[in-house]
Design an enzyme around this catalytic site. Structure first.
Site, PDB file in Angstrom:
ATOM      1  N   ARG A  33       0.923  -1.229   0.018  1.00  0.00           N
ATOM      2  CA  ARG A  33       0.004   0.086  -0.136  1.00  0.00           C
ATOM      3  C   ARG A  33       0.907   1.237   0.119  1.00  0.00           C
ATOM      4  NH1 ARG A  33      -6.081   0.607   2.107  1.00  0.00           N
ATOM      5  NH2 ARG A  33      -5.815   2.766   1.791  1.00  0.00           N
ATOM      6  N   TYR A  68     -10.586   8.798 -10.268  1.00  0.00           N
ATOM      7  CA  TYR A  68     -11.608   9.837  -9.809  1.00  0.00           C
ATOM      8  C   TYR A  68     -10.926  10.229  -8.602  1.00  0.00           C
ATOM      9  CZ  TYR A  68     -14.033   5.738  -8.130  1.00  0.00           C
ATOM     10  OH  TYR A  68     -14.474   4.588  -7.631  1.00  0.00           O
TER      11      TYR A  68
END
Ligand code: 76R
Length: 247
Positions: free
Chosen positions: A129, A143
């Site tokens: 991550r 987005y």
């Protein structure tokens, strides 16, 4: 040369969207950037007419990202939009205590070795991550989003336990798309206009539509999610992206 502006953990992330004029040496500049050990960049042809091309670049050094952006600007790539964020760990991932409680509740008789395996898996997951490797897929969808702060729907006035329980449901929906979608959630609070950047990688356009649609019904998105503009692109090498744009 200017001094590095290093993140104390993770990576700086820059999404750029351009009109392409005459990208003199731009493909080479991107390749040079991405040849540094700890830096990555992918380019894409933007579907539709809102921009011609886009880039997602990762570096531990915001100064390196800024130099890349300005260099490309000077080479005939006119920015039409951008987003700046940082990779981050989630505050809602299960803890060792959560996992132990789950194993105990299941009546598992091998809690210690299961927990050791879990810890190893989670360590890899956290590493990925913070220090992701951008995947080799055909499509990228990006987005920005935020969580609402409205009376009756204020994410930030919920307790940690409420937010964690809601995020558990969100993760459950997300995991159904394992293998079809790779998502990278990057944090932008205080850095850009939205709180997160959502970057999805997939080979099948239907997978992108399906996950975003299904997430809309999950309470986290249904009650607390607000979304910025959506960009969809075909991941291609820089020279292909620029020649496709007619340059
Ligand atoms: O700990 C974990 O990483 C697993 C659980 C998880 C968290 C904490 C998770 C799983 N996400 C987390 C955090 Mn997500 N995610 C989105 C979107 O369009 C929409 O409605 C939302 C956009 C998608 C499509 C998606 C996909 N997620 C977040 C956060 C930060 C929230 C915070 O800190 O308050 C945001 C903004 C966000 C948004 N999520 C998953 C997915 C998928 C596919 C998964 C499963 C991934 C996996 O387990 O491998």
């Amino acid at each position: 040369m200017a001094e590095a502006v290093e993140v104390s953990e993770g990576r700086g992330v820059m999404h750029l969207f351009w009109r392409v004029r005459s990208p003199e040496g731009a493909a080479e500049a991107i390749a040079r950037f991405a040849s540094a050990d700890d830096q990555q960049a992918v380019t894409f042809s933007v579907l539709g007419g809102r921009a011609d091309a886009g880039l997602m670049a990762l570096s531990p050094d915001l100064d390196a990202l800024d130099r890349l952006a300005k260099d490309l600007h000077g080479r005939g790539l006119d920015p039409v939009s951008s987003f700046i964020s940082l990779t981050e760990l989630s505050e809602y991932t299960a803890t060792e205590d959560d996992e132990r409680a789950r194993l105990v509740a299941e009546g598992d008789d091998d809690v210690d070795s299961k927990l050791a395996a879990w810890n190893a898996r989670i360590a890899g997951y956290r590493q990925n991550r913070l220090y992701p490797t951008l995947p080799d897929k055909r499509l990228i969808a990006f987005y920005p989003m935020s969580k609402t702060r409205e009376p009756g729907a204020n994410w930030y006035s919920l307790s940690f336990e409420e937010r964690k329980a809601l995020m558990l449901g969100h993760g459950r929906v997300g995991r159904k798309y394992a293998g079809r979608i790779i998502q990278l959630i990057t944090g932008a609070t205080g850095l850009d206009d939205w709180e997160w950047g959502v970057t999805l990688f997939a080979d099948d356009p239907v997978a992108i539509k399906d996950i975003v649609y299904e997430m809309r019904f999950d309470p986290v998105s249904a009650e607390y999610g607000v979304f910025g503009p959506f960009w969809t692109g075909l991941l291609l090498p820089p020279d292909e992206v620029f020649s496709r744009a007619g340059a």
